[in-house]
Design a protein around this motif. Sequence first.
Motif, short mmCIF file in Angstrom:
data_model
loop_
_atom_site.label_atom_id
_atom_site.label_comp_id
_atom_site.label_asym_id
_atom_site.label_seq_id
_atom_site.Cartn_x
_atom_site.Cartn_y
_atom_site.Cartn_z
N VAL A 159 0.94 -1.15 -0.07
CA VAL A 159 -0.13 -0.05 0.13
C VAL A 159 0.87 1.39 0.00
N LYS B 177 1.69 1.72 -3.45
CA LYS B 177 0.33 2.26 -4.32
C LYS B 177 0.02 3.74 -4.29
N MET C 38 -3.55 -11.30 -6.88
CA MET C 38 -4.32 -10.01 -7.76
C MET C 38 -4.69 -10.93 -8.93
N THR D 234 -7.26 -6.66 -1.94
CA THR D 234 -6.94 -5.73 -2.86
C THR D 234 -8.11 -5.51 -3.79
#
Length: 329
Positions: free
Chosen positions: A48, A51, A230, A251
């Motif tokens: 994160v 990100k 993911m 996510t």
Amino acid sequence: MAGRQMHAVWYESYGGGASGLKHVEVSIPAPKKDEILLKLEAASINPVDWKIQKGLLRPLFPRKFPYIPVTDVAGEVVEVGAGVKNFKGGDKVVAFLGQASGGGLAEYAVAKESLTVSRPPEVSAAQGACLPVAGLTAHQALTQPAGVKLDGSGPRKNILVTAASGGVGHYAVQLAKLGNTHVTATCGARNIEFVKGLGADEVLDYKTPEGAALKSPSGVKYDAVVHCAMGIPWSTFEPNLSENGKVIDLTPGVSAMMTFALKKLTFSKKQLVPLLMNAKASNLDYLVKVTKEGKLKTVIDSTYPLSRAEDAWAKSIDGHATGKIVVEG
């Protein structure tokens, strides 16, 4: 400490990756009434963090530039605000700084007393700094949507953990096994023995046909999936879920949110549940306690000095760390 300078690492705009980080000398922050000033001993990087740098959480974070990233830290209390009751100078602690303020890639940082817990000598600074985001996310996913009781009581549940060798995944496997669970896990071929060592009952190589299909080798259907990877569509999960099975997506992207809405609208028994971590000191204290007792191990992929924070950042962006990435002060 007012007026004194410290070394820190910040970025001044979105983008840039590791090369966007700059080493600077800035004033040591002063704690507000409910805050604690820490001399940092260790910090850990989470996906994160970069990100946020990429702009994926705008306009929420960061609130302003320049921004000192990283939220998960361990250190020693050097000063406390006037309203702080539970900590004093010299105490060793673990803290979650929060994405709004950040501050972890520095020699000193301020933490809210409400998100700070004591660190016993049996838990190293590096171990403690790894716990907040990754450990709290795994704990929340298992205890809330998945409904696992970590004292081992309650009905037996079949749990799938995807990307089980990563930061959240390696905690999720271990915490799940404190409950009454059968744990299936996915990871790359090189980490299969590592994930078995964490306690997983069966491990799938995600690159094999069986692994890509998420099919349990023993044929169980999953009551809950702690989904740390993911790019796996709902159609892959759906046939592997029990009647009331849930996919807890850590996510969630646009397609996940659309699936979540669709399943709600159609009153489907099988659900996709997006999870946003809600940090609580009581849960962080629990994670420190089970670490002290030897029930939860923190696996550290690599450790870097603050002077090489950009190398740690690049390693996290690369996405193939086994366990956690630590920056030591």
